[in-house]
Design a protein around this motif. Structure first.
Motif, mmCIF file in Angstrom:
data_model
loop_
_atom_site.group_PDB
_atom_site.id
_atom_site.type_symbol
_atom_site.label_atom_id
_atom_site.label_comp_id
_atom_site.label_asym_id
_atom_site.label_seq_id
_atom_site.Cartn_x
_atom_site.Cartn_y
_atom_site.Cartn_z
ATOM 1 N N UNK A 289 0.798 -1.219 0.000
ATOM 2 C CA UNK A 289 0.000 0.000 0.000
ATOM 3 C C UNK A 289 0.839 1.281 0.000
ATOM 4 N N UNK A 290 2.167 1.155 -0.020
ATOM 5 C CA UNK A 290 3.027 2.337 -0.031
ATOM 6 C C UNK A 290 2.909 3.172 1.218
ATOM 7 N N UNK A 291 2.717 2.521 2.373
ATOM 8 C CA UNK A 291 2.514 3.228 3.639
ATOM 9 C C UNK A 291 3.557 2.745 4.634
ATOM 10 N N UNK A 292 4.264 3.679 5.263
ATOM 11 C CA UNK A 292 5.383 3.314 6.134
ATOM 12 C C UNK A 292 4.970 2.977 7.556
ATOM 13 N N UNK A 293 3.728 3.329 7.945
ATOM 14 C CA UNK A 293 3.318 3.077 9.317
ATOM 15 C C UNK A 293 3.666 4.239 10.218
ATOM 16 N N UNK A 294 3.476 4.055 11.516
ATOM 17 C CA UNK A 294 3.094 2.810 12.184
ATOM 18 C C UNK A 294 1.612 2.493 12.033
ATOM 19 N N UNK A 295 1.298 1.203 12.242
ATOM 20 C CA UNK A 295 -0.068 0.733 12.144
ATOM 21 C C UNK A 295 -0.342 -0.262 13.268
ATOM 22 N N UNK A 296 -1.615 -0.532 13.455
ATOM 23 C CA UNK A 296 -2.012 -1.721 14.205
ATOM 24 C C UNK A 296 -2.096 -2.841 13.188
ATOM 25 N N UNK A 297 -1.248 -3.810 13.320
ATOM 26 C CA UNK A 297 -1.207 -4.912 12.367
ATOM 27 C C UNK A 297 -1.911 -6.137 12.898
ATOM 28 N N UNK A 298 -2.799 -6.708 12.098
ATOM 29 C CA UNK A 298 -3.450 -7.968 12.440
ATOM 30 C C UNK A 298 -2.864 -9.019 11.513
ATOM 31 N N UNK A 299 -2.053 -9.913 12.063
ATOM 32 C CA UNK A 299 -1.375 -10.946 11.283
ATOM 33 C C UNK A 299 -1.929 -12.303 11.695
ATOM 34 N N UNK A 300 -2.800 -12.864 10.873
ATOM 35 C CA UNK A 300 -3.440 -14.148 11.142
ATOM 36 C C UNK A 300 -2.983 -15.150 10.082
ATOM 37 N N UNK A 301 -2.369 -16.235 10.533
ATOM 38 C CA UNK A 301 -1.940 -17.267 9.590
ATOM 39 C C UNK A 301 -1.846 -18.603 10.287
ATOM 40 N N UNK A 302 -1.136 -19.540 9.649
ATOM 41 C CA UNK A 302 -0.999 -20.872 10.221
ATOM 42 C C UNK A 302 -0.008 -20.896 11.358
ATOM 43 N N UNK A 303 1.256 -20.680 11.055
ATOM 44 C CA UNK A 303 2.302 -20.706 12.076
ATOM 45 C C UNK A 303 3.446 -19.797 11.673
ATOM 46 N N UNK A 304 4.109 -19.244 12.673
ATOM 47 C CA UNK A 304 5.336 -18.492 12.481
ATOM 48 C C UNK A 304 6.104 -18.482 13.788
ATOM 49 N N UNK A 305 7.417 -18.533 13.675
ATOM 50 C CA UNK A 305 8.271 -18.603 14.868
ATOM 51 C C UNK A 305 8.265 -17.267 15.586
ATOM 52 N N UNK A 306 7.867 -17.287 16.868
ATOM 53 C CA UNK A 306 7.782 -16.063 17.648
ATOM 54 C C UNK A 306 9.071 -15.731 18.370
ATOM 55 N N UNK A 307 9.185 -14.492 18.791
ATOM 56 C CA UNK A 307 10.397 -14.059 19.496
ATOM 57 C C UNK A 307 10.558 -14.748 20.850
ATOM 58 N N UNK A 308 9.442 -15.280 21.390
ATOM 59 C CA UNK A 308 9.524 -15.972 22.682
ATOM 60 C C UNK A 308 9.726 -17.474 22.519
ATOM 61 N N UNK A 309 9.947 -17.924 21.271
ATOM 62 C CA UNK A 309 10.184 -19.342 21.028
ATOM 63 C C UNK A 309 8.930 -20.159 20.829
ATOM 64 N N UNK A 310 7.753 -19.555 21.012
ATOM 65 C CA UNK A 310 6.508 -20.270 20.742
ATOM 66 C C UNK A 310 6.080 -20.018 19.299
ATOM 67 N N UNK A 311 5.025 -20.707 18.915
ATOM 68 C CA UNK A 311 4.540 -20.603 17.539
ATOM 69 C C UNK A 311 3.389 -19.610 17.488
ATOM 70 N N UNK A 312 3.637 -18.466 16.858
ATOM 71 C CA UNK A 312 2.629 -17.426 16.748
ATOM 72 C C UNK A 312 1.751 -17.661 15.528
ATOM 73 N N UNK A 313 0.670 -16.892 15.439
ATOM 74 C CA UNK A 313 -0.199 -17.029 14.282
ATOM 75 C C UNK A 313 -1.517 -16.290 14.394
#
Length: 756
Positions: A496-520
């Motif tokens: 969208x050509x927008x630098x932010x900041x934004x409130x981001x809603x990231x919903x998916x299957x799995x992704x490695x989180x900074x705390x070592x758990x699986x985010x999504x």
């Protein structure tokens, strides 16, 4: 008389392989300008001489009157002294170390070539490879730049005298069309059996006859092989599924024309434009209940993926059949699409009864692109043939050349320089060795094609992703690790050509989180440089780890255990295994925690009896979406737990769905109430974060936002609360867009470091 002048001109953009040099010659004739034009590794160079008003008109016309496939990004002009030049010509292409020229995507057959294809008086009548400067193969045949015939796989074919005349004639639309060919000199089509032996007769006529007989054919397309059967022959479709080992994933269908597509699916104007446009993707649209397509073509789906012919060969085959036919990727399950003839014959001979092939080499494989339509705009699901390698231009420069390695599944990579990000074609899942090899070869090709020597390499935070390991094995580069969901949100920002900041809603299957758990199921406060995890779905165990992805009933067990404890209702279809899986969830044995929205959809799909076991990633969620009753307005209530990190109580959705199932409520109503409840909870959570941060712009990204029902509910809810909502329209919201997010994050951090 106006004073004479001379201009040295440089044109940047998508100006090679699109008929730009012939256009410049014709434009020079209109304005009476002398000089020359040529290609080099930077784009198009021109020297023009004439009267100054004519030169001004000529220069203005370079951008204002460019050919339909051209994208002119800049025209720079330098004043030089006239030398008395006479006439205008195309000069030999020049190389160079600096590569800035763009390569055109493969483009659907134009109206002029299609008219020739069906005109018995034309020498290209019935020629499966007819093309001109306005259409035809580009990316899949290009081996290097500048874009000239010798740098394509058409170098294998010597141009005949008749084609040479067209190629040299400035008044012909094939003037300097590099893939120009005809039946006398071009690629040749042939039909062979599964044993590789020639089949007599006209190849297209024979292929059509075989399809009518219920046989399976492998057909060589622009970016690889397809497998074809008639769409209304249930037995043939079933055999194709069995032989291909593709149990449930929907097949795409090629309609012979737009009228035929309308008979299959409901098409809004935007979908029509996509179907008939230059890129010709597969368009996912609601199917008619009475469409003449076997149920097994797209089991469990209300939608059907439809495309129109995009090459002369497809037009010829579709014209002979005059009915829809399945055209799905020519590969075995989880392998990349086949591109080499001998390998295709070896690998697909157990699937296909015959092969319709030709002798033009495919240099780069490119799967068909897949799109949906959301509110009249394109929502890419898979960005590949017809789109790649056109760059995604962003407003922020890349200080140093970047390679972004992408995700593990649905992988794309990205190379970037200047303000251009070159996303790759769809690579696939890197767990397969052949796909991983194709990935490495693709990166090498893109880096050579666009003159990128990466100084910065971005990769996913997950240490075991093969894309991460690829990045870490590269010598003399600066590595940038990017959290998966931050990359999703950054991808939406770049889209969208927008630098932010934004409130981001990231919903998916799995992704490695900074705390070592699986985010999504993440709520992030993010810009292009940093992010903060402000909220998420409540975490639950994944019993058996990745086994829970393949068996959604395990996620149902975990959610129900967390919701009901020892009093949980039993999914009787798995009575024998149920106690062991519940014990794993309760003890945490081989059960990593996840906040995944995708796994929440899996759980509800299993609870409602829709899908216990999946044969492809995202199947349970897609089939749950397909069952939604659009007339159901009730939403399951969901608690939000306020704190330093906001938590959305997914357990409330699970409990409500389970109790409705016990009460005998229709699955369609449960599916709708679940979607409504989740959307309402997200809108409330985002509203709460606005109260904390003052942010009023929201970015929605992640594979879950391929779900049109959920996307519409959340976008509508947010807009009703005066939010600006950013969604994807140029790159996929799923993992196919991750590499763009990684690239712009790496660049933003690079710029930030420079500022210090």
């Amino acid at each position: 008389m106006a004073e004479r002048g001379r201009r040295r001109i440089r044109v940047h953009g998508l100006v090679q392989g699109v008929g730009f040099r012939p256009f410049v010659c014709r434009l020079a004739g209109v304005y009476g300008v002398a000089g020359f034009v040529g290609n080099d590794s930077g784009g198009v160079f021109i020297e023009a001489e004439g009267r100054r008003p004519a030169l001004d008109g000529f220069v203005a016309g370079l951008a204002g009157q460019a050919p339909p496939l051209a994208v002119v990004e800049s025209v720079t002009v330098e004043v030089t002294e006239p030398i008395g030049e006479v006439g205008f010509r195309i000069v030999r292409s020049a190389g160079g170390a600096l590569r800035e020229a763009l390569v055109a995507p493969d483009t659907a057959t134009c109206g002029d070539c299609l008219a020739e294809l069906t005109d018995p008086a034309c020498r290209r009548y019935g020629h499966p490879f007819a093309n001109c400067t306005n259409c035809g193969p580009r990316f899949t045949i290009v081996t290097g730049i500048p874009y000239d015939r010798h740098a394509t796989t058409m170098a294998d074919f010597v141009m005949c005298a008749a084609c040479e005349v067209e190629y040299r004639d400035p008044g012909d639309r094939r003037f300097h069309a590099q893939p120009v060919c005809c039946p006398g000199c071009g690629p040749a089509l042939r039909m062979v059996g599964a044993d590789g032996l020639p089949v007599p007769g006209d190849p297209v006529t024979t292929a059509a006859a075989w399809l009518r007989q219920g046989r399976i054919l492998a057909v060589k397309g622009l970016g690889g092989y397809h497998l074809a059967v008639l769409a209304d022959q249930a037995d043939a479709v079933a055999r194709l599924r069995d032989r291909k080992r593709r149990e449930d994933r929907p097949f795409a269908v090629m309609a012979p024309d737009l009228v035929g597509a309308h008979a299959l699916v409901r098409l809004e104007p935007a979908a029509e434009r996509l179907l008939t446009g230059m890129s010709r993707p597969i368009v996912l649209a609601p199917r008619h209940g009475n469409s003449k397509v076997a149920e097994a073509v797209a089991p469990g789906s209300r939608d059907l993926g439809v495309m129109l012919p995009h090459t002369p060969l497809h037009h010829l085959l579709a014209g002979q059949l005059a009915q829809p036919f399945v055209l799905t990727s020519g590969n075995l399950s989880n392998s990349p699409i086949e591109v080499e003839d001998q390998e295709a014959l070896r690998r697909l001979s157990a699937v296909a009864d015959g092969f319709l092939l030709h002798d033009r080499r495919i240099h780069i494989r490119a799967d068909d692109s897949l799109v949906r339509v959301f509110r009249g705009r394109e929502l890419p699901i898979r960005r590949s043939r017809g789109y790649v390698p056109a760059p995604v231009t962003v407003p922020w420069p890349f200080p140093r050349p970047v390679l972004a390695c992408g995700a593990e599944l649905k992988n794309t990579f990205c190379v970037a320089k200047g303000v251009q990000a070159f996303l790759s074609h769809h690579i696939g899942d890197l767990e397969n060795y052949e796909t991983l090899r194709s990935y490495a070869e693709g990166i090498d090709h893109f880096c050579r094609l666009f003159g990128v020597r990466p100084a910065v390499v971005a990769h996913d935070l997950h240490p075991d992703y093969l894309s991460t390991k690829y990045a870490r094995d590269l010598p003399e580069v600066e590595l940038v690790a990017v959290q998966h969901h931050h990359a999703h949100i950054a991808s939406c920002l770049a889209d969208n050509g927008y630098a932010g900041p934004v409130i981001g809603v990231a919903f998916d299957g799995l992704g490695y989180g900074e705390d070592g758990t699986l985010w999504g199921g993440e709520l992030l406060i993010a810009d292009l440089t940093t992010f903060h995890r402000a909220g998420h779905l409540e975490p639950v165990p994944m019993p058996g780890g990745t086994a829970a992805i393949r068996q959604p009933w395990r996620m149902a067990a975990a959610h129900l255990t967390g919701t009901y404890g020892d009093e949980l209702p039993l999914i009787r279809r798995h009575r024998d295994q149920w106690p062991a899986i519940v014990s794993m969830a309760q003890t945490g044995t081989n059960s990593p925690l996840t906040s995944s929205a995708g796994r929440l959809f899996d759980a509800v799909s299993a609870i409602t009896g829709i899908r216990d076991i999946v044969s492809y990633e995202g199947q349970a969620a897609a089939e749950l979406e397909a069952r939604v009753d659009p007339n159901e307005s009730h939403a399951y209530p969901v608690r939000l737990t306020e704190g330093e990190t906001l938590t959305i109580a997914a357990s409330d959705l699970v409990r409500a769905a389970a109790e409705d199932m016990i009460a005998g409520i229709a699955v369609e109503r449960i599916a709708a109430r679940f979607h409504n409840g989740l959307a309402t909870a997200v809108v409330r959570a985002v509203h709460s974060l606005r109260e904390r941060t003052g942010l009023r712009t929201v970015a929605l990204s992640g594979g879950v936002f391929q779900n049109i029902v959920l996307l519409e509910l959340i976008v509508s809810g947010l807009e009703q609360n005066d939010f600006r909502v950013l969604v994807h329209s140029r790159v996929p919201p799923g993992d196919g867009g991750i590499s763009l997010g990684q690239a712009v994050i790496a660049a933003a951090r690079d710029r930030s470091a420079d500022a210090w």
